[in-house]
Each structure stands twice: as C-alpha cells, then as structure tokens.
Design a protein around this motif. Structure first.
Motif, mmCIF file in Angstrom:
data_model
loop_
_atom_site.group_PDB
_atom_site.id
_atom_site.type_symbol
_atom_site.label_atom_id
_atom_site.label_comp_id
_atom_site.label_asym_id
_atom_site.label_seq_id
_atom_site.Cartn_x
_atom_site.Cartn_y
_atom_site.Cartn_z
ATOM 1 N N ALA A 38 5.642 -6.329 1.877
ATOM 2 C CA ALA A 38 5.371 -4.751 1.635
ATOM 3 C C ALA A 38 6.507 -4.291 0.957
ATOM 4 O O ALA A 38 7.863 -4.343 1.317
ATOM 5 C CB ALA A 38 5.018 -3.987 2.837
ATOM 6 N N LEU A 39 6.262 -3.662 -0.252
ATOM 7 C CA LEU A 39 7.326 -2.902 -1.097
ATOM 8 C C LEU A 39 7.066 -1.743 -1.470
ATOM 9 O O LEU A 39 5.984 -1.400 -1.906
ATOM 10 C CB LEU A 39 7.820 -3.949 -2.297
ATOM 11 N N LEU A 40 7.958 -0.772 -1.629
ATOM 12 C CA LEU A 40 7.661 0.512 -2.174
ATOM 13 C C LEU A 40 8.643 0.686 -3.407
ATOM 14 O O LEU A 40 9.943 0.489 -3.455
ATOM 15 C CB LEU A 40 8.265 1.529 -0.942
ATOM 16 N N LEU A 41 8.174 1.190 -4.222
ATOM 17 C CA LEU A 41 8.803 1.237 -5.646
ATOM 18 C C LEU A 41 8.883 2.666 -6.113
ATOM 19 O O LEU A 41 7.770 3.559 -6.128
ATOM 20 C CB LEU A 41 8.068 0.552 -6.815
ATOM 21 N N GLY A 42 10.027 3.170 -5.905
ATOM 22 C CA GLY A 42 10.490 4.698 -6.325
ATOM 23 C C GLY A 42 11.235 4.727 -7.855
ATOM 24 O O GLY A 42 11.898 4.034 -7.954
ATOM 25 N N GLY A 43 11.055 6.057 -8.083
ATOM 26 C CA GLY A 43 11.690 6.216 -9.392
ATOM 27 C C GLY A 43 11.546 7.634 -9.706
ATOM 28 O O GLY A 43 10.265 8.079 -9.661
ATOM 29 N N LEU A 180 -0.553 -11.861 1.384
ATOM 30 C CA LEU A 180 -0.563 -10.500 0.765
ATOM 31 C C LEU A 180 0.657 -9.929 0.573
ATOM 32 O O LEU A 180 1.732 -9.943 1.341
ATOM 33 C CB LEU A 180 -1.601 -9.673 1.850
ATOM 34 N N LEU A 181 0.393 -9.089 -0.689
ATOM 35 C CA LEU A 181 1.742 -8.319 -1.130
ATOM 36 C C LEU A 181 1.320 -6.960 -1.390
ATOM 37 O O LEU A 181 0.309 -6.799 -2.296
ATOM 38 C CB LEU A 181 2.302 -9.126 -2.361
ATOM 39 N N VAL A 182 1.639 -5.992 -0.411
ATOM 40 C CA VAL A 182 1.208 -4.755 -0.782
ATOM 41 C C VAL A 182 2.488 -3.950 -1.554
ATOM 42 O O VAL A 182 3.510 -3.878 -1.200
ATOM 43 C CB VAL A 182 1.185 -3.850 0.642
ATOM 44 N N LEU A 183 2.258 -3.308 -2.656
ATOM 45 C CA LEU A 183 3.178 -2.799 -3.726
ATOM 46 C C LEU A 183 2.765 -1.382 -3.688
ATOM 47 O O LEU A 183 1.579 -0.850 -4.258
ATOM 48 C CB LEU A 183 3.090 -3.648 -4.972
ATOM 49 N N ALA A 184 3.618 -0.386 -3.445
ATOM 50 C CA ALA A 184 3.228 1.142 -3.460
ATOM 51 C C ALA A 184 4.368 2.002 -4.432
ATOM 52 O O ALA A 184 5.394 1.576 -3.954
ATOM 53 C CB ALA A 184 3.012 1.760 -2.320
ATOM 54 N N SER A 185 3.932 2.621 -5.341
ATOM 55 C CA SER A 185 4.925 3.420 -6.224
ATOM 56 C C SER A 185 4.888 4.877 -5.798
ATOM 57 O O SER A 185 3.851 5.363 -5.603
ATOM 58 C CB SER A 185 4.660 3.043 -7.587
#
Length: 1013
Positions: A38-43, A180-185
């Motif tokens: 699980a990754l959270l992509l912020g910017g 499973l890879l969960v990616l949320a931005s």
C-alpha cells in the motif's frame, strides 16, 4: 506554429521521478511475490502525480492488471464509493472469470459498490452493515489478486467522500494476502488542518504496511528538460530561468508558462495563478468558452449528450466548440469516448470559480431539467445523486427536497451512511423552504427505513420532519458519526416535549441509549428506563417490543434476574403479536441465555439452538451472528467447552462469509477461552490475537486482549500480561461496567498483583469485586476470581506482611464461596478446589481435601486445571510422609510437570520442580513399584478404550489401522484420539506418544513398536 505547440503542451518526455518510480516498481515486485503493498502518493496540485501514476501504470500493465478509479470533485454530491466502483468495474472487465469466482455468493452485498453485479440486498440495515461490506470488498480483492498481480489505483483522495475514506482505511489495515498493490494519490496542499483526509493520513502513517511518497517540485534542470520536451527543441536558457522562477518547479505551471511564452504572452501575464489558468480559456472562441463553463459546473466528467442538452447549440457548433477546447488542451475526451473532462482539475476549478452566482444556479437548473426530461443522459447508478446535486445547487427547494431524499435512499442502499446523513441534513435544511403542498405528497415509506411505527401507516401518512431526524440519527449511528446523531436525538426529543408522542419519544430514547454507550458517556440504562416508562400501559407495537428486547438484553449483561426474564418474555410475546421477526428472535435468544444462567440449562440451550436454526433458515444474519456468540458462550458457562468448539469454528466461517466483524471478534474471544480450558494454548493465543486485531467494536477487541492476558499470566510473562490487561481496560472503558468484563479484569489484576508480591493490591481488588457482588449467571467469572484470591492467600500464608487483615479476607471469601452457584460439575469442582485452597491458607489442608478435587477434575476436559490440583495433592501427600504417599506424589508431579512443560506454564513447572527438590524426589523416570501402586493411565483420566487407542498411537498406528485392530470405525478412532490429546494436554500424536513413553505406560509394547508407514 501554435497548432503543434498546443497539442504538445504536455511533454512527451517523462522527466525525473526516478526514485519514486523505483519505489513503485519495488512495491509491485513485492506484491507480485505475494506480499500486499500500500502506497500513498502526495504532492501539491499540478506537481505531476497523475503523470507519474500514468507512467507507472503503463509499465506495470505489461505483467499486472491495472484498475484505476478517481474521486469526483463534487464530494458528497457524487456517488458514494465512486472511485472503488470505477476501479472494481475495470478489474471485473479485465479478469471477468476470476472476479465472478471471487464474488460468488456475495453478489447482493457487493452490488452496493458495483451495481453491475445485480440488485443490492434489501434486508434491514444494521450497525455492522458498512463493516460487512468493507470486509467482503477486502476479501474480494485478495481473491482476485491471488494469482494475477493487481494494481488498484485511487486518485484524488482529497475529494473522497467519507465512505470511500473509511473503506480505504479498512482495506489498508486488513490486507493479509494476495498479489495486490493499492496506490492512492492526493493533493497535499489541499489538506488543511480541518480537512477530513488529515485524520486518515495520520492513521495510515501509523501502519507499518503503508508507505507514503511525497512528490517534490522539479529542479531547474528538470524544468529545462520538460520545456525541451514540450518544444521539441532546446529552450533558450534565459526562458528556462524565467519559467523556473515563476513556476517554482510546478510541472503544470511549467507547461502553461511554456505555451504562453510560445504565444508571445509571457511578459503580459499577471502574478495570479488563477489568471494563468484562465488565460488559455479566455483565448478560446466565445462558444467554446461557454461550453467550457458548462462542463466546469457539470461535474468531474460530463457526458456528451448531457452537454448538448444543456448547451442547446446546433450539433455542428457544439462539436466545433468542443474541438477548440480539446485542441487547446483545456478539455480531453474520456477513455470511453462518451464525454469530456478538463485536462487538469486546477483549470476546472478556476473556470467554475469564475462563474457568477446567478450563472451557477442557472447552469445547475438546466442540468437538472435536462436530466429530468431524459434520465438516460447519464449512467443509471449516478443519476439520482447527480440530480439531487443539480437541484440543490440550483437553489430550488421544492425540487431539491424530493431529489435529495431519493439520493439519501441510494446512499443508504450502498451502506454509505455518512453520505446519507449529509443528504438528510441537507433535506432538513430545505424543509422549511418547501411549500406544504409539496411536502404533503412525500411518504415515510419511500425515504425512511427506521421509521418509528407509531400506530400509523407509513405508506399513507405524510412525511414529517421528525421522520427525517429519525433516519438521520440511525445513519449517524451506523456511519460512526455518533456525536452528530446524538445531537439530532436531543433536538428530536426537545421537539417531542412540545408535541408529545410516547412511541416516537421512546424510539428516540432507545437510539440515545445506544449512542451514549457507544460514545462512552454512560451505560445507557437511564435512557432505556425512560423509554420503558413511556411505553408502559400502551398496546403492543414494534417500538414497545423493541424497548422490552433492549431492556432484557441490557439486564442480561448488567443485572440478570427476574426483571430481565420478564422483559424478555414480554418482548417475545409482543414481537409475535405485531409480526416483527428479528426482534422476536433477538428476544428469544436473550431468553434462552437467561434460562441457562438461572439453572434451567437444557431448556435454555434448546431455545438458543432453535433460534440459531431459525435465523440461518430465514437469513436473519445479524441475529445468527449473535447466536454464534451466545450459544457457545452459554455452553462454556456450564463447562461444555469441547461441545462449544465446533460451533465456534462454524460461527467464525459464517461471520467471515457475511462480513460480521463484531460477531467474529466475540466468537474468536470465546474460542480462545475454550481452547485455553482444553489445553490448546498456541491455538488459543492465535484466536485471541485475531479477535484483538480484527473486531469492529472496541469491546470485542477488549475480549481478545483479555484472553491474551490470561495466557501471559499462566505462562509467567508478567510484563506481557500487564500490557494486555491495560489494553483490555482501555477497550472496555469505565462508562459501562458489566460483570462479564469487570470480573475477568479483576481476576487478572488480582493474579498479576499476587504474582508480583503485591498482596495488598490483590486484596483491594478482591474487596472491590466482593462489594459489587456476583449477579445470577456470573458464576463462570466469579469462581476463577475467588479461586485466584484463595490461592494468593494460601501462597502468602507464611509471610509476615500478609498477616494483617488475613482473617477478614478469609471470612469474606468463605462467605462468597458459600453463596456462589455450583449447579454443574465444573463449578462444583471449582467450589471444592477453592475450599481446599482456603484450608491451605489456614494450614489445615490434607489429602482428604485434595483427593476429591483431583477426582472431580479427572472427569473434566481441563488439563491445566487438572495439572494444578495434582500438584496440590502431591504436596499434601508429601506432607503426610508415608512411602506409598511419596510414590504417588512422584507420579502426580510427573504428570503435572509434563502438562506444564507442554503448555509452557512456567510458574506451574517451577512449583513442581521446587516441590520435588524440597522432597528430594527424582522426576526423570517412573519406578516400577510406583506404576504398580498407581496406574498413571487411570490418573490421566483415560478410559480402558482410550488406553488401548493410546497404546496403538504410541506404536505409530494410523486411525485406520487403529480401527481395524480394535474393530471400530475410523471416525470413532479419530474421536478417541482427540479425547486422548485433550486429556494429556498435547496437540499432536507424536507428543502423546512422548508423554506415554516418559510415563512408562507401555514399556514392553513401545520398545519394539513399528513406525507408521
């Protein structure tokens, strides 16, 4: 020159982001290896999050399935769970067979997220509804990704509705398996102090399984490479310097400034970013600008046919306007080719903000009118929500109220209770502005599920403001917005003071009781008592039955007795009279439990078993989940743990299949207690850990922590026991004391204090419990507490510091023992054990005191308890001093030591060793004369048949070979083996053979025993 530049405002060259891509690719590799990621992509807005996701997804798509869903910009006005719905639809299209297999049997529930699966279930909603949907969604993704790597992308979390945020949090907390890879931005610059995403990010940061990536702005060198990609030529260094300074490295602003510079407008720009975003829009032809404004107000994505209906342009003119907007890279065509959206949301926001208030209202009205005239203009699952949003923002209360209410029903059907609450609050806001003739045609049956029945027909009675408040209170409770729900119930009850309605008021008091308990503001009894007073003397009704069922359930947990029994009986009677089946089943289950606690064991258990059968047959899952908790628990209360275990395993499977997380948490706690009693401690610890982590409610998690404290204390890990005890106390809280919580907490607290030598603290804990008392049905919690206290007094008998106050404590204990229930063999055995410990505390215990205790426990399925009392009998035998007594003591100590070693019960093992050392006994082998004097197989509680089976197990025979040799069925052989493992306190056949060898049970046979083939 302008044409090529406009179409290349996005650089075809992907610039920078090497480290971020490496992180994403590494996570994908780990996911492909079976470790969910699980990754959270912020910017900040415009920094390049979407471009990075697109580049990663394009590369990942070569060996993984990529499913993308985006949050809509209109927040709660949009369809709840929209990004999950979109991504799941993409996943189903890509892996149709795997998806169908993973969703099989749960299509009705999962249709709340993906309507393509069919009609959502129409059953009555409950507090576990959202958690059930979340659990099924998580397991669906695990199953779909079991073999094929899946990248599940959720974009623009800063616009996510509350239900989407809750589901994402649940998914990331519970991911256990799958490739499973969960990616949320999300936009980091939008997350202000009160933004609803902020607490979620803080929560996810605490999870070790979640990694956060913060996307930085471009460096000067990267800006130069980006501009070169846009221009397809090396840019003038001076221009790069200017653009870098003005954009500050923001990728999107670099694009806008580069295009503006090529058009000769660079020096004419203001410092306002909003002006920079609008400048290219304002250069479009007037018709194209008008269409852009229409699209900006229509939503994240707007269908072409809906744009045409609102714009009311000739088709050629509309197409030309759209072509101009697309050519200028203002709008883009949707992937499905059926609509348009802004290329970047920043531009959409700028265009929308530039609209005049009247212009915005007029556009929303035209959208609403177009959609009412032709509903097929938008997808069916989004229609109701879109219409409600358009009418509300058109400021037409008369049109908006029914549309908003329709949308609230859709939100409820999807278990999006927070969105339902917001829509109902919007309806309450609109209420007074709607003419009476419009309100008079609205009916509760169309918009409310938890309409409080008040002797009127909801199909013919006009909808009232109080009905909206009732539905909103329930939505808040189900969605976790309990503070808001409590405020609504308070307002409703104030309104009912001016316009009395006993049944409605009683219904709101029930809700208030539940909310007060959930918010840790009290035990909820005062609110229930008020509701009971309101319905007293009224004819039977659903509300009346519900009040009585709640009173009975509360009393069973807090103050069981005749009043609880009477309330349960009347609840059953009233529910049957008015035909409310779920309340009837709840009340019958409570009644059955009360019968068992009152001593009518078989009748009570029979009633509970029938309720379980009825609920399973009728599909009343919530009550079935409770039955799987309560029925095994009552079996355990009368010492029938082995009988409870298969029911508990069945209950776990049922709860997992239907997403009943709270039920599963309670069941796992009960299973841990049963396995602890049966001597299967590793399995007990595993079940308790699952319960402590996976349960939905804090009290269910508290039970798991409590069971772990029991195990740690028995194993002698006092620090670990203290940690789990503190966790259990925190989960249970102090606002709602129940004997089933307070008495086990007191037992662990007392045991821990005694183990640490704090006898004064142990006594203080005992006195608090004795002062509170042991209500009927709490003997299963009272006996372990009294036993622990008596044992502590006996262990400290010779300590000078323990002498003050001893006589008072022993007197109180003797009085409590005399009064506590002993209706079944287990608690009769505990009674004898506690009395023997009290004699030991007075220095007067003998073999005559302990022999009946050992005999009693040899008939029970509790190896740890049996090992403890054997140790006590051994001590009494050694005190007697005879040679025969010493030989028998040796046998008993060997058996106790073997069980203690197997279980890892270090305190018991140490006591056995110390006693043997003091008596100068060797426990390493069994003298033949001792075996002749006392049969160890009999002392283990083994029957003659079980001894025969153990002999063959020790010889390495399989169940089938045992069956053939003893002329029994393999199933019967299996049952005998299970019983033997339990009585020996071991977990496997090899350990059973080792115990038999260590005790010298079959010296001749095992010496030449063949091994199993």
């Amino acid at each position: 020159m302008l044409g090529p530049v406009e179409t290349r405002s996005v650089s075809p060259v992907f610039v920078g982001r090497t480290d971020e891509l490496d992180t994403l690719n590494e996570a994908l590799a780990r996911a492909a290896a079976g470790e969910p990621q699980a990754l959270l992509l912020g910017g900040e807005a415009g920094v390049g999050k979407t471009r990075l996701v697109e580049e990663f997804a394009a590369a990942a798509g070569r060996h993984a399935v990529v499913a993308v869903g985006g949050c809509v910009e209109i927040g709660a006005d949009g369809l709840p769970f929209a990004p999950f719905s979109t991504a799941l639809r993409a996943l189903r299209d890509a892996l149709s067979e795997q998806f169908a297999a993973a969703a099989h049997g749960q299509e009705e529930e999962l249709a709340r997220l993906l309507p393509d699966l069919g009609e959502a279930g129409t059953g009555r909603h409950d507090e576990q509804g959202m958690a059930r949907l979340f659990e099924l969604t998580a397991r669906l993704l695990e199953r779909v990704a079991a073999e094929q790597p899946v990248v599940f992308v959720l974009e623009d979390l800063h616009w996510a509705d509350a239900s989407t945020r809750h589901l994402l949090a649940y998914l990331l907390r519970t991911l256990r398996a799958g490739r499973l890879l969960v990616l949320a931005s999300y936009r980091s610059d939008d997350i202000h102090r009160r933004h609803p995403l902020r607490p979620l990010l803080a929560e996810l940061d605490r999870l070790r399984t979640v990694r956060r990536i913060e996307l930085a702005r471009f460096t000067h060198e990267e800006v130069g490479r980006q501009i070169a990609g846009i221009l397809a030529a090396e840019p003038d260094p001076a221009r790069v310097d200017v653009i870098f300074e003005r954009s500050d490295g923001n990728a999107f602003f670099v694009e806008e400034l580069a295009v503006a510079g090529c058009e000769g407008r660079c020096t004419g720009l203001t410092d306002s970013l909003r002006d920079l975003l609008l400048v290219r829009v304002e250069r479009l032809p007037e018709t194209a600008q008008r269409v852009a404004r229409i699209v900006a107000e229509g939503g994240s994505t707007v269908e072409y046919r809906l744009i045409a209906a609102v714009a009311q342009l000739a088709e050629d003119d509309l197409i030309e306007a759209l072509r101009a907007a697309v050519g200028a890279n203002i709008l883009t065509v949707t992937p499905a080719g059926d609509g348009y959206r802004f290329r970047h949301s920043l531009v959409r926001e700028a265009v929308a903000d530039d609209l005049l208030p009247g212009e915005r209202s007029r556009l929303n009205r035209r959208y609403a009118e177009a959609l009412e005239a032709e509903p097929a203009l938008v997808p069916a699952d989004a229609r109701v929500m879109r219409l409600a949003s358009y009418w509300y923002h058109a400021h037409d209360a008369a049109k908006a109220l029914p549309a908003v209410l329709d949308a609230s029903v859709v939100a409820r059907r999807r278990h999006a209770y927070t969105e339902q609450l917001e829509l109902l609050e919007r309806a309450m806001e609109l209420w007074d502005g709607v003419p009476e003739e419009v309100r008079s045609v609205l009916r509760p049956v169309d918009y409310t599920e938890d309409y409080p029945p008040c002797g009127c027909d909801p199909a013919t009675t006009p909808l009232r403001y109080l009905d909206l408040m009732a539905e909103a209170a329930v939505a808040g409770r189900f969605g976790g917005e309990r503070e808001r729900a409590l405020k609504i119930t308070k307002r409703a009850l104030r309104l009912l003071e001016d316009d009395p309605d006993p049944l409605r008021a009683a219904w709101f008091w029930i809700q208030r009781s539940r909310l007060v308990q959930a918010l840790a503001r009290g035990d909820g009894w005062q609110e229930l008592a008020t509701a009971q007073d309101l319905v007293r003397g009224l004819p039977p009704s659903e509300v009346h039955a519900d009040v009585l069922a709640n009173v009975a359930g509360w009393s069973m947990l807090h103050r069981p007795g005749p009043e609880a029994f009477a309330a349960a009986e009347r609840a059953v009677e009233y529910a049957r009279m008015v035909g409310v089946r779920d309340i009837e089943l709840h009340a019958r289950l409570t009644l059955g439990g009360l019968k068992v606690d009152a001593g009518d064991t078989e009748a009570g258990l029979a009633e509970m078993r029938q309720v379980l059968r009825d609920t399973l047959a009728e599909g009343v899952r919530q009550v079935a989940g409770r039955a799987y908790v309560n029925l095994p628990s009552e079996l355990q209360s009368v010492g029938r743990d082995r009988e409870a275990v298969p029911l508990l395993h069945e209950g776990i499977a049922f709860a997992r299949a239907h997403g009943l997380l709270d039920s599963e948490g309670w069941i796992r706690g009960n299973l841990s207690e049963a396995l602890y009693a049966l001597g299967q401690w590793p399995e007990a610890a595993e079940s308790a850990m699952h319960g402590a982590r996976g349960a939905h409610s804090v009290k269910a998690r508290g039970q798991g922590a409590l069971r772990l404290a029991y195990l740690a204390l028995a194993r002698g890990d006092l620090a670990e026991a203290g940690r789990h005890l503190a966790a259990a106390r925190a989960h249970y809280g102090t606002h709602d004391p129940m004997p089933q919580h307070s008495l086990p907490l007191a037992r662990i607290t007392l045991g821990l204090a005694a183990a640490e030598g704090r006898i004064a603290d142990a006594r203080a804990e005992l006195l608090r419990a004795l002062d509170t008392g042991f209500p009927p049905g709490t003997h299963r919690y009272g006996w372990p507490l009294l036993l622990a206290a008596a044992t502590a007094e006996a262990d400290t008998r010779t300590l000078p510091a323990a002498r003050p106050g001893r006589e008072e404590i022993l007197g109180r204990l003797i009085e409590a023992v005399r009064k506590l229930t002993t209706g079944v063999p287990l608690w009769q055995a505990y009674d004898q054990w506690t009395r023997a410990e009290l004699l030991r505390a007075q220095g007067t215990d003998t073999t005559d005191a302990w022999s009946p205790v050992v005999t009693a426990f040899e008939c029970l399925d509790r190896p740890y308890d049996l090992a403890r009392v054997r140790h006590r009998l051994a001590a009494a035998l050694l005190a007697a001093g005879g040679e025969d007594e010493r030989d028998r003591a040796v046998d008993l100590l060997r058996l106790s030591g073997a069980v203690a070693a197997h279980l890892g019960a270090r305190p018991l093992a140490d006591e056995v060793t110390r006693l043997a050392q003091r008596a100068r006994l060797s426990l390493t082998h069994a003298p033949r004369q001792a075996l002749a004097a006392a049969d160890p197989a009999a002392s283990l509680g083994l029957t003659s048949r079980e001894r025969d089976v153990l002999r063959l197990v020790s010889a390495g025979r399989t169940n089938r070979q045992i069956a053939e040799e003893l002329f029994i069925s393999p199933k019967t052989a299996s049952v005998h083996v299970s019983n033997i493992l339990s009585k020996l306190g071991v977990s496997g056949r090899g350990e059973a053979a080792a115990v038999a060898h260590r005790l010298g049970l079959f010296p001749a046979e095992t010496a030449t025993a063949p091994t199993a083939g």
